[in-house]
Design an enzyme around this catalytic site. Structure first.
Site, PDB file in Angstrom:
ATOM      1  N   HIS A 182      -6.242   3.809  10.361  1.00 25.39           N
ATOM      2  CA  HIS A 182      -5.259   4.446  11.153  1.00 25.39           C
ATOM      3  C   HIS A 182      -5.590   5.970  11.218  1.00 25.39           C
ATOM      4  O   HIS A 182      -5.435   6.520  12.201  1.00 25.39           O
ATOM      5  CB  HIS A 182      -3.887   4.102  11.113  1.00 25.39           C
ATOM      6  CG  HIS A 182      -3.201   4.622   9.939  1.00 25.39           C
ATOM      7  ND1 HIS A 182      -3.505   4.026   8.628  1.00 25.39           N
ATOM      8  CD2 HIS A 182      -2.666   5.635   9.584  1.00 25.39           C
ATOM      9  CE1 HIS A 182      -2.783   4.758   7.782  1.00 25.39           C
ATOM     10  NE2 HIS A 182      -2.309   5.747   8.288  1.00 25.39           N
ATOM     11  N   ASP A 238     -13.536   8.840  -0.333  1.00 25.57           N
ATOM     12  CA  ASP A 238     -14.774   9.349  -0.535  1.00 25.57           C
ATOM     13  C   ASP A 238     -15.790   8.502   0.047  1.00 25.57           C
ATOM     14  O   ASP A 238     -16.949   9.217   0.631  1.00 25.57           O
ATOM     15  CB  ASP A 238     -14.989   9.311  -2.068  1.00 25.57           C
ATOM     16  CG  ASP A 238     -14.143  10.639  -2.632  1.00 25.57           C
ATOM     17  OD1 ASP A 238     -13.436  11.175  -1.821  1.00 25.57           O
ATOM     18  OD2 ASP A 238     -14.346  10.820  -3.766  1.00 25.57           O
ATOM     19  N   ARG A 259       0.899  -1.286  -0.186  1.00 29.57           N
ATOM     20  CA  ARG A 259      -0.013  -0.014   0.069  1.00 29.57           C
ATOM     21  C   ARG A 259       0.949   1.150  -0.048  1.00 29.57           C
ATOM     22  O   ARG A 259       1.818   1.452   0.866  1.00 29.57           O
ATOM     23  CB  ARG A 259      -0.835  -0.036   1.316  1.00 29.57           C
ATOM     24  CG  ARG A 259      -1.896   1.215   1.224  1.00 29.57           C
ATOM     25  CD  ARG A 259      -1.537   2.253   2.535  1.00 29.57           C
ATOM     26  NE  ARG A 259      -2.473   3.237   2.403  1.00 29.57           N
ATOM     27  CZ  ARG A 259      -2.172   4.403   3.169  1.00 29.57           C
ATOM     28  NH1 ARG A 259      -1.034   4.614   3.781  1.00 29.57           N
ATOM     29  NH2 ARG A 259      -3.095   5.039   3.609  1.00 29.57           N
ATOM     30  N   ASP A 288       1.841   4.920   0.531  1.00 31.09           N
ATOM     31  CA  ASP A 288       1.141   5.994   1.268  1.00 31.09           C
ATOM     32  C   ASP A 288       1.308   7.335   0.485  1.00 31.09           C
ATOM     33  O   ASP A 288       2.322   7.620  -0.184  1.00 31.09           O
ATOM     34  CB  ASP A 288       1.899   6.138   2.627  1.00 31.09           C
ATOM     35  CG  ASP A 288       1.522   7.292   3.452  1.00 31.09           C
ATOM     36  OD1 ASP A 288       0.422   7.134   3.996  1.00 31.09           O
ATOM     37  OD2 ASP A 288       2.450   8.206   3.382  1.00 31.09           O
ATOM     38  N   VAL A 320       0.572   9.186  -2.305  1.00 32.70           N
ATOM     39  CA  VAL A 320       1.253   9.446  -3.508  1.00 32.70           C
ATOM     40  C   VAL A 320       0.977  10.584  -4.080  1.00 32.70           C
ATOM     41  O   VAL A 320       1.715  11.204  -5.108  1.00 32.70           O
ATOM     42  CB  VAL A 320       1.096   8.189  -4.460  1.00 32.70           C
ATOM     43  CG1 VAL A 320       1.271   6.731  -4.069  1.00 32.70           C
ATOM     44  CG2 VAL A 320      -0.292   7.936  -5.005  1.00 32.70           C
ATOM     45  N   HIS A 321      -0.158  11.310  -3.706  1.00 38.12           N
ATOM     46  CA  HIS A 321      -0.216  12.618  -3.903  1.00 38.12           C
ATOM     47  C   HIS A 321       0.963  13.702  -3.782  1.00 38.12           C
ATOM     48  O   HIS A 321       1.366  14.484  -4.585  1.00 38.12           O
ATOM     49  CB  HIS A 321      -1.633  13.353  -3.624  1.00 38.12           C
ATOM     50  CG  HIS A 321      -1.815  13.110  -2.246  1.00 38.12           C
ATOM     51  ND1 HIS A 321      -2.302  11.955  -1.886  1.00 38.12           N
ATOM     52  CD2 HIS A 321      -1.556  14.079  -1.246  1.00 38.12           C
ATOM     53  CE1 HIS A 321      -2.252  12.129  -0.291  1.00 38.12           C
ATOM     54  NE2 HIS A 321      -2.014  13.229   0.024  1.00 38.12           N
ATOM     55  N   GLU A 331      -2.667   5.291  -1.915  1.00 36.97           N
ATOM     56  CA  GLU A 331      -3.712   6.277  -1.097  1.00 36.97           C
ATOM     57  C   GLU A 331      -3.141   7.355  -2.113  1.00 36.97           C
ATOM     58  O   GLU A 331      -2.125   7.647  -2.078  1.00 36.97           O
ATOM     59  CB  GLU A 331      -3.329   6.496   0.226  1.00 36.97           C
ATOM     60  CG  GLU A 331      -3.817   7.562   0.921  1.00 36.97           C
ATOM     61  CD  GLU A 331      -3.223   8.124   2.246  1.00 36.97           C
ATOM     62  OE1 GLU A 331      -3.980   8.862   3.032  1.00 36.97           O
ATOM     63  OE2 GLU A 331      -1.941   7.962   2.488  1.00 36.97           O
TER      64      GLU A 331
END
Length: 645
Positions: free
Chosen positions: A409, A339, A284, A286, A288-289, A319
């Site tokens: 989390h 969302d 996963r 974290d 990435v934007h 994410e």
């Protein structure tokens, strides 16, 4: 012996005789060569373009040098290389600028923490038992996010695996393990991405945890942080300034320069390292934007899929605040769907501050869009982003491109006091929303202890010291200044100190909590729904497509807090979910055809048959042939008091 409904087709049990050793040969760091020989050697390779000279310094456990420093030979583009007649267990650091000692940025282990020496490891030392494990198809995934430290390290997590399998979990997702400063923390302050955190156990104990999970049919995912470094213990700026993009920052510090091949390679190899040497089944990625480089993300995915062994199921999950649907078309399996969480959270709690502002206007309509199209924001202006457009059209993607959750989390721990959703919402409405989570064709994710109806907080915790500890504590309290409940300074002082060890203790589930009636009832509910998912939904998910979602009106014709959503499954059958999070029943003009396969509250079907969807209810129907279901259960429905056995 009968198989568990969640066993993959080719799961392998602990008695298998095959043993194999795995190693990812790193092009940098300390790579052991000739480990089986009497005099093994280690090759050291270090990128330090900001330095003119580098030495390898060898240390004992007491910190004293054990041999003369070894001068490294400069190579092209800032690389330094050396080879030494040393083997596994050797502790070393790099000496830069004549006097500063720094750990290896590609260290495989830091037995004394991020400020201590790195250790040469023999990656082939662990004998894997379940070498025929090939993972599970993505459609079978039911994720369970957990914090290794809060559960007692690798050994503590291992003890919990059989119970998770029994409930119906098919994958555990470990919060970041990459080494960070201090004994405790969430793991997002990573400074050494290749070294698993020493406080949780040894690298071989981590491998044993993964190996054991595979023997039980469980996938293991790792949350990795490629968008920033933590504030303490990162020395890269001292010897590799080009690693960072000059003048560019993220919310966590200097931005990394993913235009540089050295940076791209450092993280691409990191992904392969966890997937091959440690045999993780997925990652996963974290936030990435904050990387802000979709081209590199696609390159990373291509790199992974080209290098893992043929036949393995390896999954990559994002994410991504940007809601970039194009990344999910071919390169990544799914994205965490914030969302759908936000829409459900607003309806369950009535909260409207922070990022919930973008979901307070007609949340049921936003939920309907999320169920039928994936993202709510698909290029629409977002009030949370100053009215700027957010996202891309996502309705063409399958529902399995989205990971749905009610808690994780972030959504618990980023609250001032780390409250669980159960302390904020009505139990009956929460059960209805949970049924939607567990039985939607989107991929469900649970947070540790959620399956027991836990009300224990999960708070933000760290182990920083000195001025940094003060800055983190005060910075966190300032974050909540804009919230009405924390306008006053005295109110903000009540927010737990992240560095207080009690904050960590408060967030750590008890080792052997008794299975009292309340915990058993919640566990029974989760298990019932997940058995229905495994037997009836999962086998039909591969080519599932949403057919749309309709908001239901209340008796006065006003907008309600209810909807009905439909999906066409792989075999042509229709999966229908009706959800009502309101306090009153709503009209159900045409009750769906087919078999009711799950309901909450009990006997909700009796009212839906008469055209009413009860308050705080979730009912699921399957059309077509349900003979497979009938073979396992005689009753018409699966209720939370009666698990599908």
């Amino acid at each position: 012996m009968a198989s568990h409904p969640n066993d993959p087709p080719h799961s392998h049990k602990p008695h298998e005789p095959h043993v194999r050793h795995y190693m990812h040969c790193l092009p940098f760091g300390a790579q052991l060569t000739g480990a089986a020989l009497k005099q093994p050697h280690t090759r050291f390779r270090f990128w330090a373009p900001s330095c003119s000279a580098v030495q390898v310094v060898f240390e004992g456990a007491d910190g004293h040098e054990t041999a003369a420093p070894l001068d490294m030979t400069p190579s092209h583009n800032g690389w330094f290389e050396a080879q030494a007649p040393c083997g596994a267990g050797t502790r070393y650091r790099y000496r830069i600028n004549d006097d500063q000692l720094v750990p290896d940025p590609a260290s495989r282990f830091q037995p004394q923490g991020v400020h201590g020496p790195s250790e040469v490891l023999d990656a082939r030392a662990y004998a894997w038992q379940h070498t025929h494990w090939r993972g599970r198809p993505w459609e079978e995934t039911v994720l369970y996010e957990l914090h290794v430290g809060a559960l007692g390290g690798y050994r503590g997590v291992m003890k919990r695996l059989p119970a998770l399998v029994d409930i119906g979990i098919t994958a555990i997702e470990l919060m970041p393990l990459n080494d960070y400063p201090g004994e405790r923390g969430w793991g997002y302050d990573v400074v050494l991405p290749y070294a698993p955190h020493a406080a949780y156990g040894t690298p071989d104990e981590l491998k044993e945890l993964i190996d054991t999970a595979h023997g039980l049919g469980l996938q293991v995912f790792l949350d990795v942080v490629y968008n920033h470094f933590g504030p303490d213990g990162n020395w890269l700026g001292q010897y590799a300034r080009p690693f960072f993009k000059a003048g560019s920052h993220t919310p966590w510090g200097e931005a990394l320069d993913f235009e540089r091949p050295e940076v791209r390679d450092f993280y691409s190899d990191n992904a392969l390292y966890w997937l091959t040497e440690y045999r993780f089944d997925g990652l996963r990625l974290d936030a990435v934007h904050a990387i802000d480089n979709p081209e590199w993300l696609r390159e990373l995915a291509d790199h992974v899929h080209a290098r893992v062994e043929p036949g393995r199921h390896v999954h990559l999950v994002l994410e991504n605040e940007h809601n970039e649907a194009n990344l999910l078309e071919s390169h990544f399996n799914a994205q965490w769907n914030d969302d759908v969480h936000h829409a459900l959270h607003v309806m369950l709690t009535g909260e409207s501050q922070g990022y919930y502002r973008g979901f307070t206007d007609h949340p049921i309509q936003k939920l309907a869009r999320a169920l039928s199209e994936g993202f709510v924001y698909q290029g629409d202006p977002s009030p949370v982003h100053d009215g700027k457009p957010r996202g891309e059209p996502s309705g063409h993607l399958p529902p399995t491109s989205f990971v749905m959750f009610l808690q994780n989390h972030d959504q618990i721990g980023n609250r001032a006091f780390g409250e669980r959703l159960r302390t904020l919402a009505d139990d009956d409405a929460l059960r209805a929303a949970t049924a939607l989570l567990l039985l939607s064709p989107q991929i469900p994710l649970l947070f540790m202890e959620e399956e027991y109806g836990s009300t224990q907080p999960f708070q933000f915790f760290t182990a920083f010291e000195g001025d940094l500890a003060d800055a983190v504590r005060e910075g966190r309290r300032r974050e909540f200044k804009a919230f009405a409940a924390f306008n006053d300074e005295k109110q903000r002082e009540q927010i737990p100190d992240p560095n207080d060890v009690q904050t960590f203790i408060n967030s750590s589930p008890p080792t052997d909590a008794p299975l009292d009636d309340e915990r058993r009832d919640w566990m029974h509910f989760y298990k019932s729904a997940l058995v229905v998912r495994a037997r009836l939904l999962t086998p039909r998910l591969h080519h599932a497509r949403a057919l749309g979602a309709q908001v239901l009106a209340d008796d006065e014709g006003n907008g309600a807090r209810a909807l009905i959503a439909r999906w066409r499954l792989d075999d042509g059958q229709t999966w229908t979910i009706a959800l009502n999070l309101g306090h009153d029943g709503v009209r159900l003009e045409s009750p769906p055809e087919g078999q009711v396969v799950f309901e909450t509250p009990p006997r909700a079907r009796d009212r839906t048959d008469n055209g009413v969807l009860p308050e705080s209810a979730c009912v699921v129907w399957l059309t077509g042939n349900v003979s497979e279901y009938a073979q396992h259960h005689d009753a018409r429905t699966v209720r939370r008091e009666e698990p599908f056995a």
